[in-house]
Design a protein around this motif. Structure first.
Motif, PDB file in Angstrom:
ATOM      1  N   ARG A  59       0.829  -1.219   0.000  1.00 45.50           N
ATOM      2  CA  ARG A  59       0.000   0.000   0.000  1.00 45.50           C
ATOM      3  C   ARG A  59       0.858   1.261   0.000  1.00 45.50           C
ATOM      4  N   VAL A  60       1.757   1.345  -0.958  1.00 45.22           N
ATOM      5  CA  VAL A  60       2.564   2.544  -1.152  1.00 45.22           C
ATOM      6  C   VAL A  60       1.658   3.605  -1.765  1.00 45.22           C
ATOM      7  N   LYS A  61       1.627   4.785  -1.171  1.00 47.78           N
ATOM      8  CA  LYS A  61       0.657   5.815  -1.548  1.00 47.78           C
ATOM      9  C   LYS A  61       0.770   6.238  -3.018  1.00 47.78           C
ATOM     10  N   TRP A  62       1.971   6.477  -3.513  1.00 54.27           N
ATOM     11  CA  TRP A  62       2.105   6.934  -4.890  1.00 54.27           C
ATOM     12  C   TRP A  62       1.698   5.846  -5.882  1.00 54.27           C
ATOM     13  N   LYS A  63       1.930   4.574  -5.526  1.00 55.56           N
ATOM     14  CA  LYS A  63       1.500   3.482  -6.398  1.00 55.56           C
ATOM     15  C   LYS A  63      -0.021   3.378  -6.420  1.00 55.56           C
ATOM     16  N   THR A  64      -0.630   3.603  -5.275  1.00 58.39           N
ATOM     17  CA  THR A  64      -2.093   3.577  -5.219  1.00 58.39           C
ATOM     18  C   THR A  64      -2.685   4.648  -6.125  1.00 58.39           C
ATOM     19  N   TRP A  65      -2.153   5.860  -6.048  1.00 61.39           N
ATOM     20  CA  TRP A  65      -2.674   6.939  -6.891  1.00 61.39           C
ATOM     21  C   TRP A  65      -2.396   6.694  -8.373  1.00 61.39           C
ATOM     22  N   LEU A  66      -1.250   6.093  -8.665  1.00 61.31           N
ATOM     23  CA  LEU A  66      -0.954   5.728 -10.046  1.00 61.31           C
ATOM     24  C   LEU A  66      -1.957   4.686 -10.546  1.00 61.31           C
ATOM     25  N   LEU A  67      -2.270   3.711  -9.706  1.00 65.05           N
ATOM     26  CA  LEU A  67      -3.259   2.702 -10.082  1.00 65.05           C
ATOM     27  C   LEU A  67      -4.651   3.299 -10.229  1.00 65.05           C
ATOM     28  N   VAL A  68      -4.994   4.286  -9.408  1.00 60.93           N
ATOM     29  CA  VAL A  68      -6.281   4.972  -9.556  1.00 60.93           C
ATOM     30  C   VAL A  68      -6.350   5.647 -10.927  1.00 60.93           C
ATOM     31  N   LEU A  69      -5.311   6.375 -11.271  1.00 61.22           N
ATOM     32  CA  LEU A  69      -5.270   7.069 -12.555  1.00 61.22           C
ATOM     33  C   LEU A  69      -5.313   6.092 -13.733  1.00 61.22           C
ATOM     34  N   LEU A  70      -4.505   5.050 -13.668  1.00 60.47           N
ATOM     35  CA  LEU A  70      -4.489   4.058 -14.741  1.00 60.47           C
ATOM     36  C   LEU A  70      -5.816   3.314 -14.849  1.00 60.47           C
ATOM     37  N   THR A  71      -6.429   3.009 -13.724  1.00 59.80           N
ATOM     38  CA  THR A  71      -7.742   2.347 -13.745  1.00 59.80           C
ATOM     39  C   THR A  71      -8.764   3.237 -14.420  1.00 59.80           C
ATOM     40  N   TRP A  72      -8.783   4.503 -14.036  1.00 58.93           N
ATOM     41  CA  TRP A  72      -9.732   5.429 -14.650  1.00 58.93           C
ATOM     42  C   TRP A  72      -9.502   5.515 -16.153  1.00 58.93           C
ATOM     43  N   LEU A  73      -8.244   5.642 -16.583  1.00 58.28           N
ATOM     44  CA  LEU A  73      -7.935   5.755 -18.008  1.00 58.28           C
ATOM     45  C   LEU A  73      -8.351   4.509 -18.781  1.00 58.28           C
ATOM     46  N   VAL A  74      -8.017   3.343 -18.272  1.00 60.90           N
ATOM     47  CA  VAL A  74      -8.316   2.093 -18.978  1.00 60.90           C
ATOM     48  C   VAL A  74      -9.819   1.850 -19.047  1.00 60.90           C
ATOM     49  N   VAL A  75     -10.510   2.020 -17.929  1.00 59.97           N
ATOM     50  CA  VAL A  75     -11.955   1.767 -17.926  1.00 59.97           C
ATOM     51  C   VAL A  75     -12.676   2.817 -18.763  1.00 59.97           C
ATOM     52  N   LYS A  76     -12.277   4.067 -18.671  1.00 61.21           N
ATOM     53  CA  LYS A  76     -12.899   5.124 -19.482  1.00 61.21           C
ATOM     54  C   LYS A  76     -12.682   4.866 -20.965  1.00 61.21           C
ATOM     55  N   ALA A  77     -11.464   4.478 -21.333  1.00 62.95           N
ATOM     56  CA  ALA A  77     -11.182   4.160 -22.744  1.00 62.95           C
ATOM     57  C   ALA A  77     -12.040   2.989 -23.211  1.00 62.95           C
ATOM     58  N   GLY A  78     -12.215   1.995 -22.372  1.00 64.32           N
ATOM     59  CA  GLY A  78     -13.078   0.865 -22.719  1.00 64.32           C
ATOM     60  C   GLY A  78     -14.523   1.281 -22.907  1.00 64.32           C
ATOM     61  N   PHE A  79     -15.027   2.135 -22.016  1.00 62.54           N
ATOM     62  CA  PHE A  79     -16.408   2.603 -22.127  1.00 62.54           C
ATOM     63  C   PHE A  79     -16.601   3.470 -23.361  1.00 62.54           C
ATOM     64  N   VAL A  80     -15.675   4.374 -23.615  1.00 59.38           N
ATOM     65  CA  VAL A  80     -15.790   5.260 -24.785  1.00 59.38           C
ATOM     66  C   VAL A  80     -15.741   4.426 -26.073  1.00 59.38           C
ATOM     67  N   THR A  81     -14.860   3.442 -26.102  1.00 60.18           N
ATOM     68  CA  THR A  81     -14.773   2.578 -27.278  1.00 60.18           C
ATOM     69  C   THR A  81     -16.063   1.789 -27.476  1.00 60.18           C
ATOM     70  N   ALA A  82     -16.601   1.239 -26.402  1.00 59.51           N
ATOM     71  CA  ALA A  82     -17.839   0.457 -26.496  1.00 59.51           C
ATOM     72  C   ALA A  82     -19.010   1.327 -26.948  1.00 59.51           C
ATOM     73  N   ILE A  83     -19.089   2.543 -26.440  1.00 54.01           N
ATOM     74  CA  ILE A  83     -20.177   3.458 -26.838  1.00 54.01           C
ATOM     75  C   ILE A  83     -20.005   3.884 -28.288  1.00 54.01           C
ATOM     76  N   ALA A  84     -18.772   4.135 -28.696  1.00 52.83           N
ATOM     77  CA  ALA A  84     -18.531   4.546 -30.081  1.00 52.83           C
ATOM     78  C   ALA A  84     -18.853   3.425 -31.069  1.00 52.83           C
ATOM     79  N   LEU A  85     -18.612   2.194 -30.678  1.00 53.79           N
ATOM     80  CA  LEU A  85     -18.885   1.068 -31.566  1.00 53.79           C
ATOM     81  C   LEU A  85     -20.350   0.667 -31.596  1.00 53.79           C
ATOM     82  N   SER A  86     -21.113   1.101 -30.612  1.00 52.57           N
ATOM     83  CA  SER A  86     -22.534   0.709 -30.582  1.00 52.57           C
ATOM     84  C   SER A  86     -23.410   1.630 -31.391  1.00 52.57           C
TER      85      SER A  86
END
Length: 109
Positions: free
Chosen positions: A82-109
């Protein structure tokens, strides 16, 4: 009744291993998804405002669930100390990956 039974009475299991702290992460990501869905502007037909707003909130809830699953797995696999900077990096990366997946899915539908 001893103290060990009192603490387990009404609370779900926290989880172990890969799903440690799952409930806390789920609540945080759901709140984020709902708040973003509620405050996102409706740019289409104003006569269907509430229907479109409901769709945005449902998509926010879905986003929160998916993000919570991705973040929980990543946090418990790559950041067990539970290193704080790694947690925040994972938060940012999670948001980016999931948002990109949602935007791609909406664009393809």
């Amino acid at each position: 009744m001893d103290n060990a039974d009192a603490s387990k009475e009404h609370w779900p299991q926290v989880g172990t291993g890969l799903w440690t702290r799952w409930w806390g992460y789920l609540v945080r990501w759901l709140v984020f998804g709902i708040v973003v869905g509620l405050f996102q502007p409706v740019q289409e037909d104003p006569s269907q405002y509430w229907e479109l707003k409901a769709i945005q909130v449902v998509l926010g809830i879905l986003f929160g669930v998916v993000a919570a699953v991705v973040f929980t797995v990543c946090e418990n696999k790559f950041n067990t100390p539970r290193v704080k900077w790694k947690t925040w990096l994972l938060v940012l990366l999670t948001w980016l990956v999931v948002k990109a997946g949602f935007v791609t899915a909406i664009a393809l539908s």
